[in-house]
Design an enzyme around this catalytic site. Structure first.
Site, PDB file in Angstrom:
ATOM      1  N   CYS A  23      -6.570  26.062   1.826  1.00 18.59           N
ATOM      2  CA  CYS A  23      -7.008  27.163   2.715  1.00 18.59           C
ATOM      3  C   CYS A  23      -5.764  27.762   3.323  1.00 18.59           C
ATOM      4  O   CYS A  23      -5.117  27.084   4.116  1.00 18.59           O
ATOM      5  CB  CYS A  23      -8.066  26.789   3.673  1.00 18.59           C
ATOM      6  N   GLY A  24      -5.314  28.999   3.251  1.00 17.85           N
ATOM      7  CA  GLY A  24      -4.400  29.640   3.584  1.00 17.85           C
ATOM      8  C   GLY A  24      -3.926  29.513   5.274  1.00 17.85           C
ATOM      9  O   GLY A  24      -3.139  29.340   5.575  1.00 17.85           O
ATOM     10  N   HIS A  25      -5.242  29.909   5.699  1.00 20.35           N
ATOM     11  CA  HIS A  25      -5.264  29.927   7.424  1.00 20.35           C
ATOM     12  C   HIS A  25      -4.984  28.398   7.879  1.00 20.35           C
ATOM     13  O   HIS A  25      -4.302  28.308   8.922  1.00 20.35           O
ATOM     14  CB  HIS A  25      -6.447  30.459   7.905  1.00 20.35           C
ATOM     15  N   CYS A  26      -5.583  27.447   7.048  1.00 19.92           N
ATOM     16  CA  CYS A  26      -5.328  26.011   7.487  1.00 19.92           C
ATOM     17  C   CYS A  26      -3.709  25.878   7.558  1.00 19.92           C
ATOM     18  O   CYS A  26      -3.151  25.129   8.271  1.00 19.92           O
ATOM     19  CB  CYS A  26      -5.998  25.233   6.782  1.00 19.92           C
TER      20      CYS A  26
END
Ligand SMILES: *[C@@H]1O[C@H](CO)[C@@H](O)[C@H](O)[C@H]1NC(C)=O
Length: 444
Positions: free
Chosen positions: A49-52
């Site tokens: 996950c990019g936001h993670c």
């Protein structure tokens, strides 16, 4: 020898792993961890996950700082621990939750940057209201960008209850302290019961002078905590909208230009403090927002005021220069109600052709506020696929009412809400609203 090597390697890995202050948890370790630690922030994530990934370094940094305050940060890889994540109702990544023991869980509602996480969790770790003395006040003032301290008598239970209620409600946003020391109050320019908001910017503090009730205190906190000339962006926008005070935008493309205009307009902002909030906005990143305020979105610097409650827009002419005088005059006139809101509208159709009535901003009142009829309105956007799919069905519906002879009782109508300013709050397209006969409220 082999064993020794394996051991050494193992130890090296262990050292690397413990270099992180974020605890990696599994279904076996999670329950004990949240039981043994009073306050834990847990991140439920997925490796892809990019936001993670963007959060990871911020989260590490926050964990290191918060360790000293005995606040623990943990993470759970939901691709490995699907059951655990399901137990906690995780539906998207990353999900952040605050644990005060295994039972008391609340969502984390701060921003995903290290300073914001540190500030948020520090507030969580303190009682809703901290007791303040003359020895602790100076330190308390510097605990966050904005802190509030109330001053009231030890036997004033009413003020204590009022203040505690506000503090419990807003504890995620501000730090709250209270003191019974009359001399300290005097030194801080406060009388019993009153409060002072201390801030790390502008004039440094604001003293509350109104009646000590919850609503007034809340409003004061929201207003006084906003910088004289702040910056509108994704992190601050909601705060500005929550004040219920008109917002004056200063659009400019470079930081230097924004700085220069802020300096120029400081006296104007000071004069109208509490009546109009002032903020700069990055016209390079958020220039499109100028269009929402009925400014041309390609000509900067620019200035506009938005009535945040009624969503009315007051753009300052882009043919005029932005000076302390010109803006001073414009804001004076706005405050005294002399500036007409700008209303974006398509022209009124010469003739209503189809069974569906075409609404534009200029005929909105005539059609929608016709209180003798039930009026069904579709708010659409030209680019919206669901709206296009709906169109033929909506036409059929309208034709049924017209052909059935109900045209004097029912109006079926639509409005392109991207090209017309409507008073309704539209969250998505299409939005369909029914205005029932006999229930209309005339808007001001
Ligand atoms: C407010 O009331 C609580 C509970 O009675 C008490 O512990 C606290 O000291 C009071 N605060 C002040 C500042 O008087």
């Amino acid at each position: 020898m082999r064993n020794f090597k394996a051991l050494a390697l193992g130890a090296a890995f262990a050292a690397v792993a413990s270099a992180s202050d974020v605890e990696s948890l599994t279904k076996d370790t999670f329950p004990d961890f949240v039981k043994d630690n009073d306050l834990v922030l847990a991140e439920f994530f997925a490796p892809w996950c990019g936001h993670c990934k963007a959060l990871a370094p911020e989260y590490e940094e926050a964990a290191t700082t918060l360790k000293e305050k005995n606040i623990k940060l943990a993470k759970v890889d939901c691709t490995e621990e699907a059951d655990l994540c399901q137990t906690y109702g995780v539906e998207g990544y990353p999900t952040l939750k605050v644990f005060r023991g295994p039972e008391n869980i609340s969502p984390y509602s701060g921003a995903r940057k290290a300073p914001a996480i540190i500030s948020y969790m520090t507030k969580q770790s303190l009682p809703a209201v901290s007791a303040i003395t003359k020895d602790t006040i100076e330190d308390f003032k510097t605990q966050d960008k904005v802190v509030l301290v109330a001053y009231f008598a030890a036997d004033d239970k009413t003020s204590n209850t009022t203040y505690t209620t506000v503090a419990e409600k807003l504890r995620d946003t501000y730090l709250f302290g209270a003191s019974n020391d009359a001399e300290l109050a005097k030194a801080e320019d406060a009388t019993f019961p009153s409060l002072v908001l201390y801030k790390s910017f502008d004039e440094g503090k604001s003293v509350f002078t109104e009646k000590f009730d919850a609503e007034a205190i809340e409003q004061f906190a929201k207003t006084a905590s906003i910088p004289l000339i702040g910056e509108v962006g994704p992190e601050t926008y909601a705060g500005y909208m929550a004040t219920g005070i008109p917002l004056a935008y200063i659009f400019a493309e470079t930081p230097e230009e924004r700085e220069e205009l802020s300096t120029k307009l400081k006296a104007v902002a000071e004069k109208h403090r509490g009546a109009v909030s002032f903020a700069t906005i990055d016209a390079k990143a958020f220039g499109a927002h100028a269009g929402n305020l009925n400014l041309k979105a390609d000509q900067f610097p620019a200035f506009a005021i938005q009535d945040t409650v009624n969503n009315k827009k007051f753009p300052f002419s882009q043919d005029s220069e932005i000076t302390a005088e010109s803006i001073g005059k414009f804001v004076d006139e706005f405050v005294s109600g002399k500036v007409e809101p700008s209303i974006k509208s398509e022209p009124i159709p010469e003739k209503q052709e189809g069974p569906v009535q075409i609404i534009v901003a200029k005929n909105y009142d005539d059609i929608v506020l016709d209180d003798k009829k039930d009026v069904l309105v579709e708010f659409y956007a030209p680019w919206c696929g669901h709206c296009k799919a709906l169109a033929p069905k909506y036409d059929i519906l309208a034709a049924l009412y017209v052909d059935g002879g109900f045209a004097d009782k029912v109006t079926i109508a639509k409005v392109d809400a991207t090209a017309n300013d409507v008073p309704d709050e539209i969250q998505g397209f299409p939005t369909i609203k029914l205005f029932k006969a006999g229930e209309r409220q005339i808007r001001d």
